[in-house]
Design a protein around this motif. Structure first.
Motif, PDB file in Angstrom:
ATOM      1  N   LEU A  63     -10.097  -3.776  -6.280  1.00  0.00           N
ATOM      2  CA  LEU A  63      -8.897  -3.004  -6.581  1.00  0.00           C
ATOM      3  C   LEU A  63      -8.543  -3.052  -8.067  1.00  0.00           C
ATOM      4  O   LEU A  63      -7.456  -2.631  -8.459  1.00  0.00           O
ATOM      5  CB  LEU A  63      -7.709  -3.532  -5.758  1.00  0.00           C
ATOM      6  CG  LEU A  63      -7.847  -3.498  -4.240  1.00  0.00           C
ATOM      7  CD1 LEU A  63      -6.594  -4.067  -3.579  1.00  0.00           C
ATOM      8  CD2 LEU A  63      -8.130  -2.093  -3.745  1.00  0.00           C
ATOM      9  N   HIS A  77      -7.116   0.099  -9.772  1.00  0.00           N
ATOM     10  CA  HIS A  77      -5.991   0.781  -9.137  1.00  0.00           C
ATOM     11  C   HIS A  77      -4.675   0.488  -9.863  1.00  0.00           C
ATOM     12  O   HIS A  77      -4.491  -0.600 -10.398  1.00  0.00           O
ATOM     13  CB  HIS A  77      -5.852   0.339  -7.677  1.00  0.00           C
ATOM     14  CG  HIS A  77      -6.937   0.825  -6.788  1.00  0.00           C
ATOM     15  ND1 HIS A  77      -8.239   0.385  -6.878  1.00  0.00           N
ATOM     16  CD2 HIS A  77      -6.922   1.736  -5.796  1.00  0.00           C
ATOM     17  CE1 HIS A  77      -8.973   0.983  -5.963  1.00  0.00           C
ATOM     18  NE2 HIS A  77      -8.204   1.813  -5.294  1.00  0.00           N
ATOM     19  N   PRO A  78      -3.724   1.432  -9.829  1.00  0.00           N
ATOM     20  CA  PRO A  78      -2.396   1.154 -10.372  1.00  0.00           C
ATOM     21  C   PRO A  78      -1.664   0.121  -9.518  1.00  0.00           C
ATOM     22  O   PRO A  78      -1.963  -0.032  -8.327  1.00  0.00           O
ATOM     23  CB  PRO A  78      -1.671   2.512 -10.295  1.00  0.00           C
ATOM     24  CG  PRO A  78      -2.648   3.513  -9.824  1.00  0.00           C
ATOM     25  CD  PRO A  78      -3.881   2.808  -9.381  1.00  0.00           C
ATOM     26  N   ASN A 101       1.294  -0.033  -8.120  1.00  0.00           N
ATOM     27  CA  ASN A 101       1.981   0.405  -6.903  1.00  0.00           C
ATOM     28  C   ASN A 101       0.992   0.623  -5.757  1.00  0.00           C
ATOM     29  O   ASN A 101       1.308   0.339  -4.604  1.00  0.00           O
ATOM     30  CB  ASN A 101       2.842   1.644  -7.149  1.00  0.00           C
ATOM     31  CG  ASN A 101       2.035   2.856  -7.585  1.00  0.00           C
ATOM     32  OD1 ASN A 101       0.982   2.730  -8.214  1.00  0.00           O
ATOM     33  ND2 ASN A 101       2.542   4.033  -7.286  1.00  0.00           N
ATOM     34  N   GLU A 102      -0.211   1.089  -6.059  1.00  0.00           N
ATOM     35  CA  GLU A 102      -1.235   1.243  -5.020  1.00  0.00           C
ATOM     36  C   GLU A 102      -1.727  -0.118  -4.536  1.00  0.00           C
ATOM     37  O   GLU A 102      -1.956  -0.314  -3.346  1.00  0.00           O
ATOM     38  CB  GLU A 102      -2.414   2.072  -5.530  1.00  0.00           C
ATOM     39  CG  GLU A 102      -2.139   3.549  -5.616  1.00  0.00           C
ATOM     40  CD  GLU A 102      -3.369   4.333  -6.054  1.00  0.00           C
ATOM     41  OE1 GLU A 102      -4.516   3.858  -5.863  1.00  0.00           O
ATOM     42  OE2 GLU A 102      -3.177   5.429  -6.604  1.00  0.00           O
ATOM     43  N   ILE A 103      -1.897  -1.051  -5.455  1.00  0.00           N
ATOM     44  CA  ILE A 103      -2.326  -2.398  -5.089  1.00  0.00           C
ATOM     45  C   ILE A 103      -1.306  -3.026  -4.146  1.00  0.00           C
ATOM     46  O   ILE A 103      -1.665  -3.631  -3.137  1.00  0.00           O
ATOM     47  CB  ILE A 103      -2.546  -3.274  -6.345  1.00  0.00           C
ATOM     48  CG1 ILE A 103      -3.753  -2.772  -7.148  1.00  0.00           C
ATOM     49  CG2 ILE A 103      -2.728  -4.739  -5.961  1.00  0.00           C
ATOM     50  CD1 ILE A 103      -3.926  -3.433  -8.499  1.00  0.00           C
ATOM     51  N   GLU A 104      -0.033  -2.871  -4.462  1.00  0.00           N
ATOM     52  CA  GLU A 104       1.032  -3.408  -3.597  1.00  0.00           C
ATOM     53  C   GLU A 104       0.922  -2.845  -2.188  1.00  0.00           C
ATOM     54  O   GLU A 104       0.966  -3.589  -1.198  1.00  0.00           O
ATOM     55  CB  GLU A 104       2.406  -3.064  -4.191  1.00  0.00           C
ATOM     56  CG  GLU A 104       2.712  -3.774  -5.481  1.00  0.00           C
ATOM     57  CD  GLU A 104       3.850  -3.147  -6.266  1.00  0.00           C
ATOM     58  OE1 GLU A 104       4.201  -3.722  -7.309  1.00  0.00           O
ATOM     59  OE2 GLU A 104       4.375  -2.086  -5.854  1.00  0.00           O
ATOM     60  N   ASP A 105       0.764  -1.521  -2.091  1.00  0.00           N
ATOM     61  CA  ASP A 105       0.679  -0.867  -0.780  1.00  0.00           C
ATOM     62  C   ASP A 105      -0.578  -1.270  -0.018  1.00  0.00           C
ATOM     63  O   ASP A 105      -0.518  -1.568   1.177  1.00  0.00           O
ATOM     64  CB  ASP A 105       0.723   0.657  -0.936  1.00  0.00           C
ATOM     65  CG  ASP A 105       2.057   1.164  -1.469  1.00  0.00           C
ATOM     66  OD1 ASP A 105       3.051   0.412  -1.393  1.00  0.00           O
ATOM     67  OD2 ASP A 105       2.096   2.312  -1.965  1.00  0.00           O
ATOM     68  N   ILE A 106      -1.704  -1.285  -0.714  1.00  0.00           N
ATOM     69  CA  ILE A 106      -2.983  -1.619  -0.062  1.00  0.00           C
ATOM     70  C   ILE A 106      -2.949  -3.059   0.454  1.00  0.00           C
ATOM     71  O   ILE A 106      -3.332  -3.328   1.595  1.00  0.00           O
ATOM     72  CB  ILE A 106      -4.165  -1.406  -1.029  1.00  0.00           C
ATOM     73  CG1 ILE A 106      -4.357   0.088  -1.308  1.00  0.00           C
ATOM     74  CG2 ILE A 106      -5.449  -2.022  -0.473  1.00  0.00           C
ATOM     75  CD1 ILE A 106      -5.321   0.393  -2.448  1.00  0.00           C
ATOM     76  N   GLU A 123      -3.251  -4.326   4.237  1.00  0.00           N
ATOM     77  CA  GLU A 123      -4.412  -5.170   4.569  1.00  0.00           C
ATOM     78  C   GLU A 123      -3.972  -6.475   5.221  1.00  0.00           C
ATOM     79  O   GLU A 123      -4.560  -6.919   6.205  1.00  0.00           O
ATOM     80  CB  GLU A 123      -5.222  -5.512   3.317  1.00  0.00           C
ATOM     81  CG  GLU A 123      -6.119  -4.421   2.827  1.00  0.00           C
ATOM     82  CD  GLU A 123      -7.398  -4.300   3.628  1.00  0.00           C
ATOM     83  OE1 GLU A 123      -7.926  -5.314   4.125  1.00  0.00           O
ATOM     84  OE2 GLU A 123      -7.857  -3.163   3.765  1.00  0.00           O
TER      85      GLU A 123
END
Length: 150
Positions: A131, A134-135, A137-142, A146
């Motif tokens: 990851l 990735h930005p 905010n995307e890391i937080e969501d992913i 997960e």
């Protein structure tokens, strides 16, 4: 199910870049702050190699090449060791209580192999995904998705 609680540290790494993050909110809506980031300049093996591989003749006159050191791959392994050393320093000084490691499977294996027991005891989850590009905010969501599924 592992939660990314307030104060959980997250390490996002690939073979040339690492982000050290900390969750500053709760597990329901994580918000990661960048504590540190490092990149490694790792040119291709050809750019790092000084010589052509050596050659040797066997008893029958056939020549074969010696395997040359893969400097690019060696630098990747050393970068994983540097990450492990940094994590040891943080854990040893009481700056990490909970840790989530996120990296591609090979990099994750290299980091895991180099980790000290003090750091291993702090790990609450490992996510075998790259990851690093990735930005936040995307890391937080992913990661939230997960770890809820786990």
């Amino acid at each position: 199910m592992t939660e990314i609680t307030n104060g959980t540290h997250i390490v996002i790494a690939n073979s040339e870049k690492v982000l050290y993050l900390v969750n500053t909110t709760d597990a329901e809506d994580p918000y990661f702050e960048v504590m540190d980031k490092e990149t490694q300049d790792n040119p291709s093996d050809i750019e790092q190699s000084a010589n052509r591989p050596g050659r040797m003749a066997d008893s029958q006159g056939n020549k074969s090449a010696f395997q040359d050191t893969d400097w690019h791959e060696l630098a990747k392994e050393r970068f994983a060791e540097d990450i492990a050393d940094q994590l040891y320093d943080l854990a040893h000084h009481g700056k990490i209580d909970r840790l989530v490691l996120v990296a591609g499977p090979k990099v994750l294996g290299n980091i895991r192999e180099a980790l000290h027991k003090v750091v291993q005891d702090k790990i609450v989850a490992e996510v075998p995904k790259n990851l690093a590009g990735h930005p936040l905010n995307e890391i937080e969501d992913i990661l939230a998705a997960e770890l809820k599924a786990a």
